[in-house]
Design an enzyme around this catalytic site. Structure first.
Site, PDB file in Angstrom:
ATOM      1  N   GLY A 254       0.757  -1.187  -0.230  1.00 56.70           N
ATOM      2  CA  GLY A 254      -0.007  -0.498   0.262  1.00 56.70           C
ATOM      3  C   GLY A 254       0.439   0.650  -0.066  1.00 56.70           C
ATOM      4  N   CYS A 360     -15.111   1.408 -27.914  1.00 60.54           N
ATOM      5  CA  CYS A 360     -16.280   1.988 -28.236  1.00 60.54           C
ATOM      6  C   CYS A 360     -17.162   1.651 -26.871  1.00 60.54           C
ATOM      7  CB  CYS A 360     -16.883   0.754 -29.131  1.00 60.54           C
ATOM      8  SG  CYS A 360     -18.849   1.265 -29.320  1.00 60.54           S
TER       9      CYS A 360
HETATM   10  C1  LIG Z   1      -2.374  -8.206   1.131  1.00 59.21           C
HETATM   11  C2  LIG Z   1      -1.981  -7.513  -0.590  1.00 59.21           C
HETATM   12  N1  LIG Z   1      -0.298  -7.346  -0.113  1.00 59.21           N
HETATM   13  C3  LIG Z   1       0.196  -6.237  -1.378  1.00 59.21           C
HETATM   14  C4  LIG Z   1      -0.319  -5.619  -1.423  1.00 59.21           C
HETATM   15  C5  LIG Z   1       0.084  -4.508  -3.314  1.00 59.21           C
HETATM   16  O1  LIG Z   1      -0.314  -2.895  -3.011  1.00 59.21           O
HETATM   17  P1  LIG Z   1       0.195  -1.903  -2.936  1.00 59.21           P
HETATM   18  O2  LIG Z   1       0.600  -2.296  -5.384  1.00 59.21           O
HETATM   19  O3  LIG Z   1      -0.410  -0.674  -3.467  1.00 59.21           O
HETATM   20  O4  LIG Z   1       2.371  -1.905  -2.459  1.00 59.21           O
HETATM   21  C6  LIG Z   1      -1.731  -5.574  -1.814  1.00 59.21           C
HETATM   22  C7  LIG Z   1      -2.643  -4.668  -3.097  1.00 59.21           C
HETATM   23  O5  LIG Z   1      -3.611  -4.773  -2.848  1.00 59.21           O
HETATM   24  C8  LIG Z   1      -2.536  -6.375  -1.119  1.00 59.21           C
HETATM   25  O6  LIG Z   1      -4.156  -6.905  -1.384  1.00 59.21           O
END
Ligand SMILES: Cc1ncc(COP(=O)(O)O)c(C=O)c1O
Length: 432
Positions: A254, A360
């Site tokens: 995240g 489209c």
């Molecule tokens: C459990 C989990 N780990 C890691 C990620 C990677 O997230 P990000 O690409 O935002 O770092 C996600 C993405 O949703 C996830 O669901």
């Protein structure tokens, strides 16, 4: 506004310095990535084209891996391969010292094709198939009571992390918010002890720790620290309640990137890892699993402008030779990007236009209002910055449009790492 001539490197560029790849420059007005002129790349490989700064990717992975290496035993940085599931980046991430986080058998196949052994693979997902539950991985992120039943019934041998939904309200948009209680992912904190006890009672399962992931586009270190403050004591509680010493805490991914110059300042995965580890107990392994922040800024998309349509008194539409099939994020959740013209990268932004795709679908809008240099014209190459994550990964064949190719650039050399599909490829899947 930049000079028209000569070479300007990424850290001196007043335009795009936060959103373009680390190894970008402008030479004689052309945007150059990894030493390759993007106008040339479009001519040579065709458009739409995903272009990556290979050294930039590698440096991000290495910095993050180095930061994680400073953690207690069991600490590990993972690359969430869902962000950009190419064999080449899995190999780069693994070569840098990262494990690979996968969300499906298909992603596991990508990592395996990159030579990643089971000991460096982690699998998560809210509804794993039996084959996924049985897949050879170092850690299985167990998501639900039903999954616990299945592991028990099938007698599957595995080392598990239990995913809990920590109930934090983070993330920019409901569709990409995964940490709240009203979520398909994980068990609520109130049920975690029950779930952990069930896992511990299964003779073939070893419960190693907990997993939590709060959402996407977390800009600062503070959101991650909030999760640390919540989850470390909670893991201790679950350890006590189950009588099993849990030694690993996976705090998910995240980590944000900047998509526009107006986005808040971004803490890199290495910086977040360093800060978290500065407040981390010495008896716990820390696992972090960013995807977007490792791949996102390293990639740009190239498209060719086709039709420019003036709606008098209303707006100018600039249509490109791709759209929602190569980047679904704008129509899916209103994602915003920064745009450049590859051959006039240093020209000032003068004209507000609406950038649309060729699908489209009237919702096939790349940017409702973007600023471009004056009079963008058919044949010019449009650059969308920071498309390295969740673009090719989410590409579709809507309107039977073949998926674009992916090119890695380093030191002036361009290598196609995923070839362009053609319409024959698409027809091959149809049984007649
Ligand atoms: C459990 C989990 N780990 C890691 C990620 C990677 O997230 P990000 O690409 O935002 O770092 C996600 C993405 O949703 C996830 O669901």
């Amino acid at each position: 506004v930049l000079l028209n001539h000569g070479r300007i490197d990424a850290d001196e560029m007043s335009i795009g310095s936060r959103v373009l790849p680390a190894h970008s420059s402008i030479e004689d007005g052309h945007l150059v990535i990894g030493g390759c002129d993007t106008v040339e790349l479009a001519r040579r490989f065709g458009t739409p084209l995903y272009v990556y700064d290979e050294a930039g990717l590698q440096e991000q992975c290495e910095a993050f891996a180095r930061a994680m290496a400073g953690g207690p035993a069991g600490s590990r940085g993972l690359y969430a391969v869902k962000a950009f599931p190419a064999v080449t980046i899995a190999a780069i991430a693994h070569g840098a010292g990262l494990g690979i986080l996968c969300a499906s058998l298909g992603e596991l196949r990508v990592a395996q094709a990159a030579g990643v052994p089971a000991s460096d693979l982690v699998l998560h997902g809210n509804n794993k198939s039996e084959d996924e539950l049985r897949a050879p991985v170092s850690r299985l992120v167990v998501d639900s009571f039903d999954e616990i039943d299945r592991l028990d019934r099938l007698g599957i041998e595995t080392t598990a992390l239990l995913r809990v939904a920590p109930g934090l309200d983070a993330g920019a948009h409901e569709f990409i918010r995964t940490g709240g209680v009203d979520t398909k992912f994980g068990v609520g904190m109130g049920q975690a002890v029950d779930a952990a006890n069930r896992l511990v009672s299964i003779p073939t399962v070893r419960l190693a720790g907990l997993h939590a992931h709060v959402g996407s586009q977390l800009f600062g270190v503070e959101e991650h620290m909030e999760l640390v403050r919540l989850m470390v004591p909670f893991l201790r509680e679950v350890s006590e309640a189950t009588g099993v010493e849990l030694r690993e805490l996976d705090l998910g991914g995240g980590f944000a990137i900047a998509y526009t110059e107006h986005d808040p300042p971004v803490a890199s995965p290495a910086a977040v890892a360093g800060e978290v580890l500065g407040h981390w107990p010495s008896d716990l392994g820390l696992i972090l699993e960013p995807g977007r922040a490792l791949a996102g800024r390293a990639g740009v998309s190239l498209h060719t402008i086709g039709t420019v349509k003036e709606v008098p008194g209303i707006r100018t539409y600039v249509a490109i030779d791709g759209g929602m099939s190569d980047n679904i994020r704008p129509p899916l959740y209103g994602a915003r990007y920064s745009f450049f013209l590859a051959g006039r990268a240093d020209a000032p932004d003068e004209q507000a236009v609406r950038i649309v795709g060729k699908h489209c679908e009237s919702g096939d809008i790349v940017a409702p209002e973007a600023l471009l240099p004056a009079a963008p014209s058919p044949g010019e190459v449009l650059v969308t910055a920071a498309t390295g994550a969740y673009t090719w990964a989410m590409a579709s064949n809507y309107n039977q449009i073949p998926r674009a190719s992916v090119v890695f650039c380093r030191d002036g050399r361009a290598t196609e790492v995923v070839r362009r599909e053609n319409t024959e490829d698409l027809l091959k899947l149809q049984v007649r």
